[in-house]
Design a protein around this motif. Structure first.
Motif, short mmCIF file in Angstrom:
data_model
loop_
_atom_site.label_atom_id
_atom_site.label_comp_id
_atom_site.label_asym_id
_atom_site.label_seq_id
_atom_site.Cartn_x
_atom_site.Cartn_y
_atom_site.Cartn_z
N LEU A 54 0.90 -1.25 -0.16
CA LEU A 54 0.06 -0.01 0.05
C LEU A 54 0.92 1.35 0.12
N VAL A 55 1.93 1.21 0.60
CA VAL A 55 3.05 2.41 0.50
C VAL A 55 4.38 1.87 -0.01
N PRO A 56 4.52 1.91 -1.26
CA PRO A 56 5.67 1.09 -1.90
C PRO A 56 6.72 2.14 -2.22
N ARG A 57 6.72 3.08 -1.55
CA ARG A 57 8.17 4.00 -1.51
C ARG A 57 8.43 4.47 -0.10
N LEU A 58 9.85 4.34 0.42
CA LEU A 58 10.33 4.23 1.57
C LEU A 58 10.48 5.48 2.10
N SER A 59 10.70 6.74 0.95
CA SER A 59 10.78 8.04 1.74
C SER A 59 9.52 8.73 1.73
N VAL A 60 8.29 8.32 1.20
CA VAL A 60 7.17 9.10 1.13
C VAL A 60 6.63 9.52 2.62
N PRO A 61 5.90 10.60 3.11
CA PRO A 61 5.60 10.71 4.20
C PRO A 61 4.41 9.66 4.85
N VAL A 62 4.68 9.20 5.97
CA VAL A 62 3.63 8.18 6.53
C VAL A 62 3.21 8.77 7.93
N VAL A 63 1.80 8.89 8.16
CA VAL A 63 1.28 9.34 9.20
C VAL A 63 0.50 8.48 9.98
N VAL A 64 0.46 8.18 11.13
CA VAL A 64 -0.32 7.06 11.88
C VAL A 64 -0.84 7.63 12.98
N TYR A 65 -1.94 7.07 13.30
CA TYR A 65 -2.98 7.70 14.55
C TYR A 65 -3.71 6.51 14.68
N ASP A 66 -4.13 6.74 16.06
CA ASP A 66 -5.28 5.95 16.95
C ASP A 66 -6.14 6.82 17.65
N ASN A 67 -7.19 6.43 18.50
CA ASN A 67 -7.95 7.26 19.14
C ASN A 67 -7.71 7.14 20.54
N GLY A 68 -6.62 7.07 21.12
CA GLY A 68 -5.99 6.90 22.30
C GLY A 68 -5.80 5.74 22.80
N GLU A 69 -5.75 4.58 21.97
CA GLU A 69 -5.48 3.10 22.50
C GLU A 69 -3.96 2.92 22.84
N GLY A 70 -3.09 3.77 22.45
CA GLY A 70 -1.88 3.62 22.74
C GLY A 70 -1.00 2.92 21.85
N ARG A 74 3.98 2.07 19.12
CA ARG A 74 4.60 0.77 18.56
C ARG A 74 4.53 0.74 17.01
N ALA A 75 3.53 1.54 16.43
CA ALA A 75 3.51 1.51 15.02
C ALA A 75 4.70 2.27 14.33
N LEU A 76 5.06 3.35 15.04
CA LEU A 76 6.31 4.20 14.73
C LEU A 76 7.29 3.29 14.55
N MET A 77 7.71 2.64 15.63
CA MET A 77 8.89 1.72 15.50
C MET A 77 8.91 0.87 14.70
N ARG A 78 7.66 0.12 14.56
CA ARG A 78 7.49 -1.10 13.62
C ARG A 78 7.62 -0.56 11.92
N ILE A 79 7.16 0.59 11.74
CA ILE A 79 7.14 1.18 10.39
C ILE A 79 8.78 1.63 10.09
N ALA A 80 9.44 2.25 11.15
CA ALA A 80 10.60 2.67 11.10
C ALA A 80 11.55 1.41 10.80
N SER A 81 11.33 0.19 11.65
CA SER A 81 12.17 -0.87 11.45
C SER A 81 12.07 -1.36 10.02
N LEU A 82 11.06 -1.19 9.13
CA LEU A 82 10.97 -1.67 7.91
C LEU A 82 12.01 -0.77 6.76
N GLY A 83 12.28 0.40 7.42
CA GLY A 83 13.06 1.26 6.56
C GLY A 83 12.45 2.68 5.94
N TYR A 84 11.14 2.82 6.44
CA TYR A 84 10.48 4.06 6.07
C TYR A 84 11.28 5.15 6.68
N GLU A 85 11.46 6.31 5.89
CA GLU A 85 12.40 7.32 6.41
C GLU A 85 11.54 8.45 7.05
#
Length: 523
Positions: A54-70, A74-85
């Motif tokens: 769904l997001v096949p370019r590692l340098s594109v801005p990726v924004v994550v959100y939830d509704n306070g679940e916390g 975790r999402a930030l770390m997992r996406i960064a571990s894939l190489g997204y910049e």
């Protein structure tokens, strides 16, 4: 401190057409209750498996959100571990966004809102179920085309219907109507695909009278009318004469809308441009795709692509290239995506002379294989608790005997409630999601945690039985129950869905970030 983006800054990206992906990392159930227009649902537990397509370019801005679940940290770390910049957190989450813009219900909301706008602008003709029923009872010279996927048609359909998914309508219609006087009824389950399908046939210049079944099989059911089950008739491929006529009309309409056409040399240039995200999609029938397609292209049947673009594309502002081998289906699909504000192109004159293959490979997180166990090792483990991370409909259909269902995003919590004192073994359909969530599981228990190599598929391939008795460690909110699919929907849910669709145009007007522009008829 993690990088953040405000809701207003995010909306400015959309308005200005700059590339950005907004990922809702909650489960699909909460996502369907409320989300921004261009948000795409990928639960935090499935990011390693689903983000890259769904997001096949590692340098594109990726924004994550939830509704306070916390989940966002975790999402930030997992996406960064894939190489997204460039990974950011939406400041204030969903609640803050709702103060800046509209939030939407259901799934594929942007596409459904677009369909409602098409009807409002083009006055797409439709009739209620009661009047369609009278036509079916009294008119012989009438064709009923079901614009949904074949599997949906086969589950339930209105009388005299035949399957012709929306992206195939203009391609296959001309051999189905014996004369210009033959009336055509297009239906789907709710509204969008019948509106877009009907308008596609009108846009193509077909002389026949074309009407949508207003509110689809939902409207039919709410009128107390009976649906057929298990129907299998499909619209055949067109004859050569019909194909030539369809090609002429589709080309004329695509030119009128303004869809640009490229060749394989220009596609190679797009591939080399690392500053833009590119999606290459084959809009033909999936069986045709299996029989051969250009390198790097993904199967995205045209009707479904227009109905559910976010199932293939998450980066708003990206480039999209569509392919067919007939000159009809890609043109009609592209004409709709263009009107939805996508930067879409038609691949024409493809000869394979220039290498169209992607220049990058999917990223993978570094995971330990030392905690994997095989099916045979599982048998010898003794007193193990099996936790299944498959989506709940898949779990319901069959799982390893004794396995419990758990929420992926809440796996650490659910491991604390798991029965037994022995080791915990995670499984999923093929084991990949189980492997990706091993670390999260271990934060919730002091017991040994393993993952099943090959997942539940490996269990079945070993000739071992599955069971359907369900054990829920958490509520199955991972999948939104669509009120327009299946045959067991509550009447009030179906009516509420129709009522929601009918107010989408007003919501779009109040929001101001859609970028939609519906093309008027050719002069």
């Amino acid at each position: 401190m993690p990088t953040t983006i405000t809701p207003r800054e995010l909306r400015r990206h959309w308005i200005e057409g700059r590339e950005i992906a907004l990922i809702d990392v909650r489960e699909e159930g909460p996502y369907a209750e409320s989300h921004p227009l261009w948000a795409v649902s990928i639960p935090v537990s499935e990011l390693e498996e689903r983000l890259w397509p769904l997001v096949p370019r590692l340098s594109v801005p990726v924004v994550v959100y939830d509704n306070g679940e916390g989940y966002v940290d975790r999402a930030l770390m997992r996406i960064a571990s894939l190489g997204y910049e460039d990974v950011r957190i939406l400041e204030g989450g969903l609640q803050a966004y709702a103060r800046a813009g509209e939030v939407y219900r259901d799934v594929n909301s942007a596409c459904k809102a677009f369909g409602e706008l098409v009807e409002a602008i083009r006055h797409t003709p439709s009739l209620p179920a009661s009047e369609i029923k009278k036509l079916l009872d009294t008119e012989e010279d009438l064709v009923v085309l079901d614009a949904r996927r074949y599997e949906e048609f086969n589950t339930m359909s209105i009388p005299r219907g035949r399957s012709c998914p929306g992206g195939e309508l203009v391609y296959r219609i001309r051999d189905l109507v014996p004369s210009p006087n033959t009336q055509i009824i297009v239906n789907c389950a709710g509204r969008t695909r019948s509106i877009v399908g009907t308008q596609s046939l009108i846009n193509s210049g077909l002389p026949n009278k074309v009407m949508a079944l207003r509110n689809g099989t939902i409207g039919w059911t709410l009128e107390g009318l009976d649906l057929d089950r298990g129907m299998a008739e499909r619209a055949p491929k067109p004859s050569e004469d019909a194909l030539q006529e369809a090609r002429r009309s589709a080309s004329k309409w695509a030119r009128h809308v303004g869809v640009p056409v490229i060749n394989d040399k220009q596609l190679a240039t797009f591939r080399d441009d690392l500053t833009r995200t590119l999606y290459t999609l084959d809009v033909r029938d999936p069986e045709e795709y299996k029989n051969g397609h250009p390198a790097g292209f993904v199967s995205a049947p045209g009707g479904q692509l227009v109905q559910a673009t976010d199932e293939w594309v998450a980066v708003r502002g990206s480039r999209i290239v569509l392919y067919d081998d007939d000159g009809v289906r890609a043109r009609m699909s592209a004409s709709w995506l263009y009107q939805m504000g996508w930067d879409v192109f038609l691949l024409d004159e493809y000869h394979g002379a220039h290498d169209p293959s992607p220049k990058t490979t999917p990223p993978t997180a570094e995971l330990s294989s030392s905690s994997a166990i095989t099916v045979s090792e599982l048998h010898t483990l003794g007193n193990a608790t099996i936790i299944d991370l498959a989506r709940s409909p898949i779990y319901r259909k069959g799982h390893i005997p004794g396995a419990c269902f758990a929420s992926g995003p809440e796996l650490a919590r659910d491991c604390k409630a798991a029965p037994g004192q022995g080791a915990i073994v995670l499984t999923s359909a093929d084991g990949k999601i189980a492997e990706g969530n091993l670390a999260d599981a271990r934060t919730g228990t002091s017991q040994d945690v393993f993952w099943l190599a090959g997942g539940t598929s490996a269990w079945s391939e070993a000739g071992l039985p599955l069971e359907t008795e369900c054990r829920w460690l958490s509520d199955p909110i991972d999948v939104y129950k669509r009120p327009y699919e299946g045959t067991d929907n509550a009447r009030e849910n179906m009516q509420a869905y129709i009522d929601w669709e009918l107010q989408l145009v007003a919501q779009l007007a109040n929001d101001g970030v859609s970028g939609f522009h519906v093309a008027r008829a050719a002069a």
